[in-house]
Design an enzyme around this catalytic site. Structure first.
Site, PDB file in Angstrom:
ATOM      1  CG  ASP A 148      11.662  -4.254  -4.525  1.00  0.00           C
ATOM      2  OD1 ASP A 148      11.493  -2.691  -4.663  1.00  0.00           O
ATOM      3  OD2 ASP A 148      12.800  -4.216  -3.385  1.00  0.00           O
ATOM      4  CD  GLU A 155       6.671 -17.718 -23.468  1.00  0.00           C
ATOM      5  OE1 GLU A 155       5.834 -18.263 -22.687  1.00  0.00           O
ATOM      6  OE2 GLU A 155       7.950 -17.565 -23.446  1.00  0.00           O
TER       7      GLU A 155
HETATM    8  C1  GLC Z   1      12.383  -0.391  -2.629  1.00  0.00           C
HETATM    9  C2  GLC Z   1      11.250  -0.412  -2.175  1.00  0.00           C
HETATM   10  C3  GLC Z   1      11.950  -0.053  -1.397  1.00  0.00           C
HETATM   11  C4  GLC Z   1      12.099  -1.436  -0.243  1.00  0.00           C
HETATM   12  C5  GLC Z   1      13.601  -1.819  -0.978  1.00  0.00           C
HETATM   13  C6  GLC Z   1      14.028  -2.765  -0.190  1.00  0.00           C
HETATM   14  O1  GLC Z   1      13.116   0.370  -2.590  1.00  0.00           O
HETATM   15  O2  GLC Z   1      10.360   0.672  -2.803  1.00  0.00           O
HETATM   16  O3  GLC Z   1       9.822   0.175   0.103  1.00  0.00           O
HETATM   17  O4  GLC Z   1      12.209  -1.942   0.950  1.00  0.00           O
HETATM   18  O5  GLC Z   1      13.294  -1.862  -2.838  1.00  0.00           O
HETATM   19  O6  GLC Z   1      13.130  -4.060  -0.683  1.00  0.00           O
END
Ligand code: GLC
Ligand code: CA
Length: 530
Positions: free
Chosen positions: A207, A250
Site C-alpha cells: 500500500d 528466501e
Molecule cells: C491506498 C489504498 C486506499 C487507502 C490508502 C491509505 O491508496 O488503496 O484504499 O485508503 O492507501 O492506506
C-alpha cells in the site's frame, strides 16, 4: 529468465467487507469467503488479493492497522485464516495480502504509547511529530495536505510545552505516518513479512509503496517546483525494498511483491522496478483512460516500454476498491443494457478481452464479473473517510460507490450477502446482478468472464510475452500476439460505427453477432488467427 508462476497470473481482488457475510453482522468475513470459494474457483483465476485483513478500528476500512500479527476479529481468527489459505492452495489459487507500511492505526500500540507516555517518550520517535508554527504553534508545521483532503497534520498532546505539537498523517487522522528513519520500524516490518510468508502467503500488495520516507526537514510543498517531491518518493525507500526482496526470495515457491506506486515521472517509477526490488507495479492508467483507441494504444505502448526497460511484466487493471467501477466509467447509461442498446455490454466485454490478451498480469476487482455499476450511495449512508474530509463545494463523494456488497442470490434478502443490514445499502435493482441469476444464463457477464479466463488458461498466445504492431487508426486498436506456431490479431472498434473486417479465422468476438458477420460492431473486439 525462467517462467515464474506470477508472470501471467489473473488475480481477483477481494474487498473483505463486501464479499460475503457469514456471521450476519452485515460485514464480510473469512467464513463468508470460504463459503463462496467455489465462485472464485469457477471463475478460473490464479490468485486472490485480499484487502487488509489485520485488526483495525476500520477508520479507513482496514488501511488503519492496529496489529500486524493477527486477523481482524470481525473477519475471523488466525486459525480460520490459515485454513482459508489451505482451501485456496488446494485449489491451486495463490493468496496475496495487503501490507500497509506508510502508516498505522492511531489505535496501534506504538501510537497509543506515544500519546500516553508523556512528551519525549521513545514511542514518539516512531512517528513524525513536530512543533507547530505561528504564535503558540497554532498552525501546522508545514503546508502538506492529506490525500483525503485537508491538512495532513493533527494536534498531538504537547505536555505543557510552549508550542502546540502536531503529528503527520498523509491520509486520515486515524492513520499516523510512521517515521521510517527509525530502525525499529524496519525491523518490525521485516518481522511482519516473515510472519505471513511463514503462514504460506504468496506475496504482498504494498500500500502506498512510494510513501514511507519524507523529504529531510519536511519542507513546504510550495517551495518545490513539483509538489510530489516533498512528501513522497524519497530515495531511502529503495533500500527498504531491496531488503524486502531479499526476504521474499528466501521462500519457495516464488513470492511476489507488487507496489501501489505513484511517482512524478516515469524515471522515478523505474527505480522501484530494479531487479533487486519489486516484481511489479500497478498501472493505473486504464482506470482513468477515456474511451479512445489512441489513448489505449499509448497506454499499452508506455507499459510495454516500461517492461522493456525493467524486465518487470506489466499489470493491467480496469477497476479496484478506490475507483469508479468501469461499467459506469465506460457505459454510464444503464438504459444502454436494454436488448436494443447493447453497446455498453459489448464495450465492457471487449475491455476484458483486451487486457486478457496483453502480456503480463491481470487484476480483477470483485463484482466486475457481474458487471456491477458504481452504486449511488446516499450521503447519509456514506462511510469513506475521504468523503468526510471534502470541502462543501467538492463533487467528490468518496469511494463507497464501488464497495457496495456482492449480490449472490436474487431470492434472498440483501441478495444473499447478509441477513442483517449490509454495511452499505444495496441500491434498487442490485438483486438483478446476482450470481444466482447469472450462473445459469449462458449469455451472462459472469459466464463471459469465466469463458475468457478459461481461454487464457488454455491458449498460450493470450499469455504470450510476444506482442507487436500495437497500432491505432480510425478508432480501431489493433495488435498481434504470437507463439511459435500461432499468430493472432486483436482488433477493437472504439468508433460508433461498424468496421468492415476480414472475418476468416475469427476465434472469438465480443458481440453476439453471428461469428461470420464481416464487420465489427461499435465497441466490439475480435481475436483473429492470421
Ligand atoms: C491506498 C489504498 C486506499 C487507502 C490508502 C491509505 O491508496 O488503496 O484504499 O485508503 O492507501 O492506506
Ligand atoms: Ca460478518
Amino acid at each position: 529468465m525462467g517462467h515464474d508462476r506470477w508472470d501471467s497470473a489473473v488475480v481477483y481482488q477481494i474487498y473483505w467487507r463486501s464479499f460475503m457475510d457469514a456471521n450476519q453482522d452485515g460485514i464480510g468475513d473469512i467464513a463468508g469467503l470460504r463459503a463462496r470459494i467455489d465462485h472464485i474457483h469457477q471463475l478460473g483465476v490464479d490468485a486472490i488479493w485480499l484487502n487488509p485483513t489485520y485488526p483495525s478500528p476500520q477508520g479507513d476500512h482496514g488501511y488503519d492497522v492496529s496489529d500486524y500479527f493477527d486477523v481482524e476479529p470481525m473477519f475471523g481468527s488466525l486459525e480460520e485464516f490459515d485454513r482459508m489459505i489451505d482451501d485456496f492452495h488446494q485449489r491451486g489459487i495463490m493468496v496475496l495480502m495487503d501490507i500497509v507500511p506508510n502508516h498505522v492505526s492511531s489505535q496501534h500500540e506504538w501510537f497509543q504509547s506515544a500519546l500516553t507516555e508523556g512528551a519525549g517518550n521513545p514511542s514518539e520517535e516512531h512517528f513524525i511529530i513536530r512543533d507547530g508554527t505561528g504564535p503558540g504553534g497554532i498552525n501546522p508545521p508545514n503546508d502538506w495536505v492529506s490525500i483525503f483532503g485537508g491538512p495532513s497534520w493533527s494536534p498531538f498532546p504537547s505536555s505543557g510545552r510552549h508550542l502546540q505539537r502536531w503529528y503527520l498523517h498523509m491520509f486520515d487522522p486515524c492513520q499516523p505516518d510512521l517515521n521510517w528513519h527509525h530502525t525499529d520500524v524496519h525491523e518490525r516490518f521485516e518481522n511482519i513479512l516473515r510472519f505471513w510468508l511463514d503462514r504460506g502467503v504468496d506475496g504482498f500488495r504494498i500500500d502506498v509503496a512510494h510513501g514511507l520516507f519524507k523529504a529531510p526537514g519536511l519542507p513546504n510543498r510550495s517551495g518545490f517546483g513539483d509538489n510530489w517531491s516533498a512528501c513522497w518518493d524519497q530515495p531511502e525507500v529503495h533500500d527498504i525494498y531491496r531488503k524486502w526482496r531479499k526476504i521474499v526470495d528466501e521462500y519457495e515457491p516464488s513470492r511476489f511483491l507488487i507496489g501501489e506506486i505513484h511517482t512524478a515521472t516515469r524515471e522515478r517509477l523505474l527505480e522501484y522496478l530494479r531487479a533487486d526490488q519489486l516484481h511489479a507495479a500497478f498501472d493505473f492508467s486504464f482506470l482513468h483512460q477515456d474511451w479512445s483507441s489512441d489513448g489505449f494504444r499509448d497506454r499499452i505502448g508506455a507499459n510495454l516500454d516500461l517492461w522493456n526497460d525493467t524486465g518487470c511484466l506489466p499489470v493491467w487493471t480496469l477497476s479496484n476498491h478506490d475507483e469508479i467501477r468501469h461499467w459506469s466509467r465506460y457505459a454510464p447509461l444503464l438504459a444502454d443494457r436494454s436488448p436494443d442498446g447493447q453497446v455498453a455490454n459489448i464495450r465492457y466485454r471487449s475491455l476484458l478481452a483486451l487486457i486478457m490478451a496483453l502480456p503480463g498480469r491481470i487484476f480483477l476487482y470483485n463484482g466486475e464479473e457481474l458487471a456491477l455499476p458504481q452504486a449511488d450511495v446516499p450521503d447519509e449512508d456514506r462511510q469513506d473517510p475521504a468523503f468526510f474530509r471534502q470541502t462543501p463545494d467538492s463533487d467528490y463523494k468518496g469511494r463507497d460507490g464501488c464497495r457496495v456488497p456482492m449480490p449472490w442470490d436474487a431470492n434472498l434478502p440483501n441478495a444473499g450477502f447478509t441477513n442483517s443490514e449490509p454495511w452499505l445499502p444495496m441500491p434498487e435493482g442490485w438483486h438483478d446482478y446476482s450470481v444466482s441469476i447469472q450462473h445459469d444464463d449462458p449469455n451472462s457477464m459472469l459466464n463471459y468472464y469465466r469463458s475468457v479466463i478459461q481461454r487464457r488458461r488454455i491458449e498460450d498466445w493470450m499469455k504470450s510475452d510476444s506482442i507487436d504492431e500495437v497500432e491505432s487508426s480510425s478508432d480501431i486498436l489493433s495488435f498481434v500476439k504470437k507463439t511459435e506456431n500461432k499468430r493472432v490479431r486483436v482488433l477493437m472498434n472504439f468508433s460508433d460505427s461498424d468496421f468492415p473486417f476480414d472475418n476468416d479465422n475469427t476465434i472469438m468476438r465480443t458481440s453476439d453477432s453471428d461469428i461470420s458477420d464481416s464487420f465489427l460492431r461499435p465497441g466490439e473486439l475480435a481475436y483473429i488467427e492470421i
